[in-house]
Write a protein that holds these residues in place. Sequence first.
Motif, PDB file in Angstrom:
ATOM      1  N   LEU A 160      -1.797  -0.794 -11.925  1.00 34.31           N
ATOM      2  CA  LEU A 160      -2.061  -0.846 -10.482  1.00 34.31           C
ATOM      3  C   LEU A 160      -1.819   0.504  -9.813  1.00 34.31           C
ATOM      4  O   LEU A 160      -2.579   0.918  -8.933  1.00 34.31           O
ATOM      5  CB  LEU A 160      -1.199  -1.913  -9.813  1.00 34.31           C
ATOM      6  N   GLN A 161      -0.764   1.187 -10.211  1.00 34.90           N
ATOM      7  CA  GLN A 161      -0.447   2.483  -9.616  1.00 34.90           C
ATOM      8  C   GLN A 161      -1.567   3.485  -9.885  1.00 34.90           C
ATOM      9  O   GLN A 161      -1.972   4.229  -8.982  1.00 34.90           O
ATOM     10  CB  GLN A 161       0.890   3.009 -10.148  1.00 34.90           C
ATOM     11  N   ALA A 162      -2.051   3.498 -11.101  1.00 38.30           N
ATOM     12  CA  ALA A 162      -3.144   4.415 -11.449  1.00 38.30           C
ATOM     13  C   ALA A 162      -4.400   4.093 -10.641  1.00 38.30           C
ATOM     14  O   ALA A 162      -5.067   5.000 -10.139  1.00 38.30           O
ATOM     15  CB  ALA A 162      -3.437   4.346 -12.944  1.00 38.30           C
TER      16      ALA A 162
ATOM     17  N   GLY B  84       0.807  -1.213   0.000  1.00 38.09           N
ATOM     18  CA  GLY B  84       0.000   0.000   0.000  1.00 38.09           C
ATOM     19  C   GLY B  84       0.838   1.260   0.000  1.00 38.09           C
ATOM     20  O   GLY B  84       0.337   2.348   0.272  1.00 38.09           O
ATOM     21  N   GLU B  85       2.117   1.122  -0.317  1.00 40.44           N
ATOM     22  CA  GLU B  85       3.045   2.250  -0.318  1.00 40.44           C
ATOM     23  C   GLU B  85       3.067   2.890  -1.713  1.00 40.44           C
ATOM     24  O   GLU B  85       4.035   2.812  -2.459  1.00 40.44           O
ATOM     25  CB  GLU B  85       4.440   1.779   0.082  1.00 40.44           C
ATOM     26  N   VAL B  86       1.962   3.551  -2.040  1.00 41.98           N
ATOM     27  CA  VAL B  86       1.775   4.116  -3.370  1.00 41.98           C
ATOM     28  C   VAL B  86       2.794   5.216  -3.655  1.00 41.98           C
ATOM     29  O   VAL B  86       3.334   5.306  -4.762  1.00 41.98           O
ATOM     30  CB  VAL B  86       0.328   4.631  -3.523  1.00 41.98           C
ATOM     31  N   THR B  87       3.089   6.040  -2.655  1.00 40.91           N
ATOM     32  CA  THR B  87       4.034   7.139  -2.847  1.00 40.91           C
ATOM     33  C   THR B  87       5.429   6.617  -3.181  1.00 40.91           C
ATOM     34  O   THR B  87       6.102   7.151  -4.071  1.00 40.91           O
ATOM     35  CB  THR B  87       4.087   8.024  -1.581  1.00 40.91           C
ATOM     36  N   GLN B  88       5.867   5.552  -2.496  1.00 46.22           N
ATOM     37  CA  GLN B  88       7.185   4.987  -2.766  1.00 46.22           C
ATOM     38  C   GLN B  88       7.225   4.273  -4.115  1.00 46.22           C
ATOM     39  O   GLN B  88       8.264   4.202  -4.763  1.00 46.22           O
ATOM     40  CB  GLN B  88       7.600   4.007  -1.660  1.00 46.22           C
ATOM     41  N   ALA B  89       6.083   3.733  -4.529  1.00 51.10           N
ATOM     42  CA  ALA B  89       6.036   3.014  -5.803  1.00 51.10           C
ATOM     43  C   ALA B  89       6.069   3.964  -6.998  1.00 51.10           C
ATOM     44  O   ALA B  89       6.571   3.603  -8.060  1.00 51.10           O
ATOM     45  CB  ALA B  89       4.778   2.150  -5.863  1.00 51.10           C
ATOM     46  N   ASP B  90       5.556   5.174  -6.830  1.00 47.12           N
ATOM     47  CA  ASP B  90       5.375   6.061  -7.974  1.00 47.12           C
ATOM     48  C   ASP B  90       6.649   6.349  -8.767  1.00 47.12           C
ATOM     49  O   ASP B  90       6.635   6.237  -9.999  1.00 47.12           O
ATOM     50  CB  ASP B  90       4.688   7.358  -7.557  1.00 47.12           C
ATOM     51  N   PRO B  91       7.774   6.726  -8.137  1.00 42.03           N
ATOM     52  CA  PRO B  91       8.958   6.991  -8.964  1.00 42.03           C
ATOM     53  C   PRO B  91       9.469   5.737  -9.691  1.00 42.03           C
ATOM     54  O   PRO B  91      10.013   5.843 -10.796  1.00 42.03           O
ATOM     55  CB  PRO B  91      10.003   7.514  -7.968  1.00 42.03           C
ATOM     56  N   LEU B  92       9.267   4.581  -9.085  1.00 44.40           N
ATOM     57  CA  LEU B  92       9.672   3.333  -9.741  1.00 44.40           C
ATOM     58  C   LEU B  92       8.795   3.054 -10.960  1.00 44.40           C
ATOM     59  O   LEU B  92       9.288   2.651 -12.014  1.00 44.40           O
ATOM     60  CB  LEU B  92       9.603   2.170  -8.750  1.00 44.40           C
ATOM     61  N   VAL B  93       7.486   3.273 -10.805  1.00 42.88           N
ATOM     62  CA  VAL B  93       6.560   3.082 -11.925  1.00 42.88           C
ATOM     63  C   VAL B  93       6.886   4.066 -13.041  1.00 42.88           C
ATOM     64  O   VAL B  93       6.933   3.698 -14.223  1.00 42.88           O
ATOM     65  CB  VAL B  93       5.093   3.242 -11.465  1.00 42.88           C
ATOM     66  N   LYS B  94       7.141   5.308 -12.664  1.00 44.54           N
ATOM     67  CA  LYS B  94       7.480   6.332 -13.662  1.00 44.54           C
ATOM     68  C   LYS B  94       8.741   5.934 -14.431  1.00 44.54           C
ATOM     69  O   LYS B  94       8.785   6.033 -15.661  1.00 44.54           O
ATOM     70  CB  LYS B  94       7.676   7.678 -12.979  1.00 44.54           C
TER      71      LYS B  94
ATOM     72  N   ALA C   2      -8.284   1.410 -21.699  1.00 47.22           N
ATOM     73  CA  ALA C   2      -9.747   1.472 -21.730  1.00 47.22           C
ATOM     74  C   ALA C   2     -10.328   1.331 -20.330  1.00 47.22           C
ATOM     75  O   ALA C   2     -11.261   2.054 -19.959  1.00 47.22           O
ATOM     76  CB  ALA C   2     -10.303   0.390 -22.655  1.00 47.22           C
ATOM     77  N   GLU C   3      -9.773   0.431 -19.531  1.00 50.07           N
ATOM     78  CA  GLU C   3     -10.268   0.247 -18.162  1.00 50.07           C
ATOM     79  C   GLU C   3     -10.044   1.513 -17.337  1.00 50.07           C
ATOM     80  O   GLU C   3     -10.920   1.936 -16.579  1.00 50.07           O
ATOM     81  CB  GLU C   3      -9.572  -0.952 -17.511  1.00 50.07           C
ATOM     82  N   LEU C   4      -8.885   2.148 -17.489  1.00 51.07           N
ATOM     83  CA  LEU C   4      -8.625   3.402 -16.765  1.00 51.07           C
ATOM     84  C   LEU C   4      -9.539   4.521 -17.261  1.00 51.07           C
ATOM     85  O   LEU C   4      -9.992   5.348 -16.459  1.00 51.07           O
ATOM     86  CB  LEU C   4      -7.153   3.799 -16.886  1.00 51.07           C
ATOM     87  N   GLN C   5      -9.805   4.556 -18.557  1.00 47.57           N
ATOM     88  CA  GLN C   5     -10.726   5.569 -19.084  1.00 47.57           C
ATOM     89  C   GLN C   5     -12.112   5.398 -18.463  1.00 47.57           C
ATOM     90  O   GLN C   5     -12.768   6.370 -18.093  1.00 47.57           O
ATOM     91  CB  GLN C   5     -10.819   5.464 -20.612  1.00 47.57           C
ATOM     92  N   LYS C   6     -12.545   4.147 -18.344  1.00 50.42           N
ATOM     93  CA  LYS C   6     -13.843   3.875 -17.735  1.00 50.42           C
ATOM     94  C   LYS C   6     -13.843   4.294 -16.264  1.00 50.42           C
ATOM     95  O   LYS C   6     -14.769   4.953 -15.790  1.00 50.42           O
ATOM     96  CB  LYS C   6     -14.190   2.394 -17.858  1.00 50.42           C
TER      97      LYS C   6
ATOM     98  N   GLY D  61      -2.123   7.381 -15.397  1.00 50.88           N
ATOM     99  CA  GLY D  61      -1.922   6.052 -15.987  1.00 50.88           C
ATOM    100  C   GLY D  61      -2.218   6.041 -17.471  1.00 50.88           C
ATOM    101  O   GLY D  61      -1.465   5.457 -18.264  1.00 50.88           O
ATOM    102  N   ILE D  62      -3.305   6.698 -17.859  1.00 50.46           N
ATOM    103  CA  ILE D  62      -3.651   6.773 -19.280  1.00 50.46           C
ATOM    104  C   ILE D  62      -2.527   7.460 -20.051  1.00 50.46           C
ATOM    105  O   ILE D  62      -2.102   6.982 -21.106  1.00 50.46           O
ATOM    106  CB  ILE D  62      -4.989   7.513 -19.470  1.00 50.46           C
ATOM    107  N   GLY D  63      -2.013   8.560 -19.500  1.00 46.90           N
ATOM    108  CA  GLY D  63      -0.904   9.269 -20.146  1.00 46.90           C
ATOM    109  C   GLY D  63       0.339   8.405 -20.263  1.00 46.90           C
ATOM    110  O   GLY D  63       1.018   8.429 -21.297  1.00 46.90           O
ATOM    111  N   ARG D  64       0.632   7.638 -19.219  1.00 50.20           N
ATOM    112  CA  ARG D  64       1.806   6.759 -19.282  1.00 50.20           C
ATOM    113  C   ARG D  64       1.629   5.689 -20.346  1.00 50.20           C
ATOM    114  O   ARG D  64       2.564   5.377 -21.089  1.00 50.20           O
ATOM    115  CB  ARG D  64       2.075   6.142 -17.912  1.00 50.20           C
TER     116      ARG D  64
END
Length: 181
Positions: free
Chosen positions: A67-69, A40-50, A106-110, A78-81
């Motif tokens: 998952l991050q989005a 659940g450490e979304v903040t720590q995951a973000d730079p890695l995902v980027k 498409a799932e993120l757009q929805k 997420g859509i932009g990435r």
Amino acid sequence: LYAVTNDFAAASQVLDDGLNLFPDNTDLLSEKARVHQAFGEVTQADPLVKAAAQGVPSGPSIAAVFLQARMSRQFDVGIGRFEDMLRVSSAQLPERDKLFIKVATAELQKLAGNPESSRPNFLAARDGLLSLLKTQPENAPLINPRLSLAYVELGEIKEALAAADRAVQSLPTSKDAISGP
């Protein structure tokens, strides 16, 4: 490793060791992000995902971006990435990964409240995945779950259930306890 042992600390250490040797490896970056996401450490995951999204996409980086989005509820990020992945790496991507990105987009757009913009992506993904299933039947365990999702989102429930059944049959838990349904 963490999916098999549930030892996130050991998995994190192995991934850190790998990243010390290969700091730009998108699969290692993605898996390290997934460990943080599992906690659940979304903040720590973000730079890695980027960072992982900057390279040529693969299954792990596609999953990590999606998952991050969802976890951060930053669907547009997420859509932009995903759009950047397709724009930058399209020539290097296998068709399967392009279609997986279309389903995820498409799932993120929805989820972002734009069902009208998701429908063309679900349609394109469905048609492409059906074609891919004919030419790459060995990838049925990867294709059918995403095809089932596309069918559901298009309201094609009978076809969705059939694709889900094929997914279960092609990779039963008895053959793969981790990836099987």
